[in-house]
Structures are given as C-alpha cells and as structure tokens.
Scaffold this motif. Structure first.
Motif, PDB file in Angstrom:
ATOM      1  N   SER A 108    -123.154 100.185  16.160  1.00 55.43           N
ATOM      2  CA  SER A 108    -124.247 100.133  17.124  1.00 55.43           C
ATOM      3  C   SER A 108    -123.706  99.651  18.467  1.00 55.43           C
ATOM      4  O   SER A 108    -122.568  99.177  18.573  1.00 55.43           O
ATOM      5  N   ASP A 109    -124.511  99.767  19.508  1.00 55.07           N
ATOM      6  CA  ASP A 109    -124.063  99.347  20.840  1.00 55.07           C
ATOM      7  C   ASP A 109    -123.713  97.864  20.867  1.00 55.07           C
ATOM      8  O   ASP A 109    -122.723  97.460  21.481  1.00 55.07           O
ATOM      9  N   GLY A 110    -124.525  97.037  20.183  1.00 54.66           N
ATOM     10  CA  GLY A 110    -124.247  95.613  20.160  1.00 54.66           C
ATOM     11  C   GLY A 110    -122.962  95.291  19.409  1.00 54.66           C
ATOM     12  O   GLY A 110    -122.158  94.448  19.842  1.00 54.66           O
ATOM     13  N   GLU A 111    -122.763  95.948  18.265  1.00 51.08           N
ATOM     14  CA  GLU A 111    -121.539  95.720  17.497  1.00 51.08           C
ATOM     15  C   GLU A 111    -120.307  96.193  18.259  1.00 51.08           C
ATOM     16  O   GLU A 111    -119.261  95.522  18.245  1.00 51.08           O
ATOM     17  N   LEU A 112    -120.406  97.353  18.905  1.00 49.60           N
ATOM     18  CA  LEU A 112    -119.277  97.864  19.675  1.00 49.60           C
ATOM     19  C   LEU A 112    -118.959  96.946  20.843  1.00 49.60           C
ATOM     20  O   LEU A 112    -117.782  96.671  21.136  1.00 49.60           O
ATOM     21  N   ARG A 113    -119.977  96.444  21.492  1.00 49.84           N
ATOM     22  CA  ARG A 113    -119.762  95.522  22.620  1.00 49.84           C
ATOM     23  C   ARG A 113    -119.047  94.248  22.143  1.00 49.84           C
ATOM     24  O   ARG A 113    -118.078  93.789  22.751  1.00 49.84           O
ATOM     25  N   ASP A 170    -117.684  99.573  31.108  1.00 46.29           N
ATOM     26  CA  ASP A 170    -118.312  99.468  32.421  1.00 46.29           C
ATOM     27  C   ASP A 170    -119.552  98.571  32.366  1.00 46.29           C
ATOM     28  O   ASP A 170    -119.801  97.770  33.282  1.00 46.29           O
ATOM     29  N   GLU A 171    -120.309  98.698  31.281  1.00 46.19           N
ATOM     30  CA  GLU A 171    -121.507  97.868  31.130  1.00 46.19           C
ATOM     31  C   GLU A 171    -121.132  96.392  30.976  1.00 46.19           C
ATOM     32  O   GLU A 171    -121.784  95.506  31.553  1.00 46.19           O
ATOM     33  N   ILE A 172    -120.068  96.125  30.198  1.00 48.11           N
ATOM     34  CA  ILE A 172    -119.618  94.741  30.025  1.00 48.11           C
ATOM     35  C   ILE A 172    -119.158  94.159  31.363  1.00 48.11           C
ATOM     36  O   ILE A 172    -119.491  93.016  31.719  1.00 48.11           O
ATOM     37  N   ALA A 173    -118.375  94.928  32.122  1.00 45.18           N
ATOM     38  CA  ALA A 173    -117.873  94.457  33.416  1.00 45.18           C
ATOM     39  C   ALA A 173    -119.028  94.164  34.372  1.00 45.18           C
ATOM     40  O   ALA A 173    -119.031  93.134  35.070  1.00 45.18           O
ATOM     41  N   ALA A 174    -120.027  95.062  34.405  1.00 48.96           N
ATOM     42  CA  ALA A 174    -121.173  94.837  35.284  1.00 48.96           C
ATOM     43  C   ALA A 174    -121.974  93.607  34.855  1.00 48.96           C
ATOM     44  O   ALA A 174    -122.473  92.846  35.693  1.00 48.96           O
TER      45      ALA A 174
END
Length: 274
Positions: free
Chosen positions: A94-99, A134-138
């Motif tokens: 999932s997006d949360g797990e990948l993050r 990119d989302e993490i960096a932002a």
C-alpha cells in the motif's frame, strides 16, 4: 541287389537329400494351431508393443536430454515428469507501507540510491517509486524538518538542511579541521568546470605545478582518471560521484555559472597572459 543297383539307389538318395536348415518346420503337436484371424491379431499386438516401446524410448531420451541440459543426472528422471510451479509475485504494498519502507532504507544508506535499486529491493513497480519519493521530499519540506530528501549523483539520499549546517559542522568536526587546502579547492574547481582535463592544462590555468594536489584529490575519491588525450597521450581527469554527493548535486550541469564570479577585466587579463 547288384552293385550297380546299389550305386543308383545311393545316388538318388543323395540327390533327394535336403539340408536341415532348408527343411520345412514341423508343427508341435502340443501347440494349438491358430485360426486364420490369429496371425493378423498377433501382428497387430506386436506392432502395438513396438510402438509403445518406441514411445517410451523417445520419452526417456527426451527427458534425459532435458535433464542433461538442466544439470540433473539422467537417473533422477522418472517416468513422470515433474512440473515446477512458477514463483508467486510479491504482493503490492500500500502507499503507506511503501512510504515507510522507503524511509527505512534511506535512513541506512551511505550513498545515494537509485529508484531502480529501490524498486528491485522492495519488489515493486519502478514507476511507483519516483512519485512516492517526490511526495516524501515535499512532506519533509512542508513540515520544516531539519533534514530533506533530494536527488544527488543519480539517486536519492537524506541531507541536513543548509540553515543548520553550522550546528552539524560543529558536532561532526568537534574542533578538528578536515577541510581541503586552498590549492586543492582551486584544482578541484578547475577539474569540475574543465573536465575532462589533463594535469598540464590544470597547471597552466593555476600557474603552478599541481601533480601533488591531483594525487591528493584522487586519494580522497573526488577526482579520477577517465582515459587519455588523443594527441599527447596524457591522462585525463574528471570529478567523481562522491564529488557530486558532497556538493549535493545530481549532475555537473547543476554547478553554478562562473560568469558572476569573474572580474570585470577578465578579457584584459586573458590577453595579458597570452
């Protein structure tokens, strides 16, 4: 019987004698005589047995050949061929797990890691990695953390923010100076903006011999050899990925332009040195 009659009788017997291997075979009284349909059935049975034997031989030969190509001894090939099931694909995170997985990896890397390597480690599609990074960096930038995530040397890595560099330098150095000398910095700048460049060209630009400084930069991993010059055969030098990593750059194209740092009378100085 006279001698002449006896000779005639022996001659007739010799003429009528047939060798044993040419005599017709006499049927065995204990063996039943097959009917007219029996020869055809027997022929069909023999043909079926021969065909089955040929099929078994072909299968055994094919399996032995496959086993030989696969590195398995022929004796391990049985009558029934083993089918190996294909490995199941890794479940999609999932997006949360990948993050979370990306953040965990980025905390332990000691050099920038590419999106392809991250995708291979996490067994996820490569096209998902870039947008999440990119989302993490932002998110780090918006939250005002003391660190940031950015591209450098073809990959991604966490860096401290420039506004906190003074405190980080004070903690890391602890009163010890590990900076490059002025000569090393000047030589490194020449290599960065003129690469690939020879040592003689660097010395001509700086006005002093730079062999020792080049060796120092090579030892520290900031400069490396990249071939030889076609005309003179002299070694060419360029900056390394460690140089990009230390400066926080992705490519040398991101180096600041030299024009704002040049003196106003640079053309006059150039003419004077000719």
């Amino acid at each position: 019987m006279s001698d002449e009659e006896r000779r005639d009788s022996l001659a007739d017997q010799a003429a009528a004698w047939v060798p044993p291997w040419e005599r017709p075979r006499q049927p065995d009284p204990a063996t039943p005589v097959p009917s007219a349909a029996a020869p055809a059935e027997a022929a069909e049975t023999v043909s079926a047995d021969e065909e089955a034997a040929e099929t078994r031989g072909a299968d055994a030969t094919g399996e032995a050949g496959e086993a030989g190509r696969a590195g398995v001894p022929p004796r391990a090939v049985g009558g029934r061929r083993r089918v190996t099931a294909a490995p199941e694909p890794a479940p999609e995170l999932s997006d949360g797990e990948l993050r979370g997985a990306l953040e965990a990896i980025l905390l332990v890397v000691d050099e920038p890691v590419s999106e392809l390597v991250l995708a291979q480690v996490l067994e996820q599609p490569a096209e998902r990695i870039g947008p999440v990074l990119d989302e993490i960096a932002a998110g780090y930038t918006a939250a005002g953390h003391g660190f940031e995530l950015r591209r450098a040397a073809g990959g991604w890595r966490l860096y401290t923010r420039p506004e906190y560099a003074t405190y980080v330098e004070r903690f890391v150095l602890d009163g010890q100076s590990v900076r490059l000398t002025q000569a090393a910095l000047e030589t490194l700048a020449v290599v960065a903006y003129k690469q690939p460049v020879t040592r003689s060209r660097i010395s001509a630009i700086r006005g002093v011999n730079c062999d020792g400084v080049i060796r120092t930069l090579v030892t520290r991993g900031l400069v490396e050899e990249c071939g030889t010059e076609t005309d003179s055969g002299a070694f060419l030098y360029r900056t390394t990925t460690l140089f990009l990593e230390k400066l926080g750059l992705n490519t040398v194209d991101e180096l600041p332009p030299l024009a704002p740092f040049l003196p106003d009378d640079v053309e006059e100085l150039a003419d004077a040195t000719r």
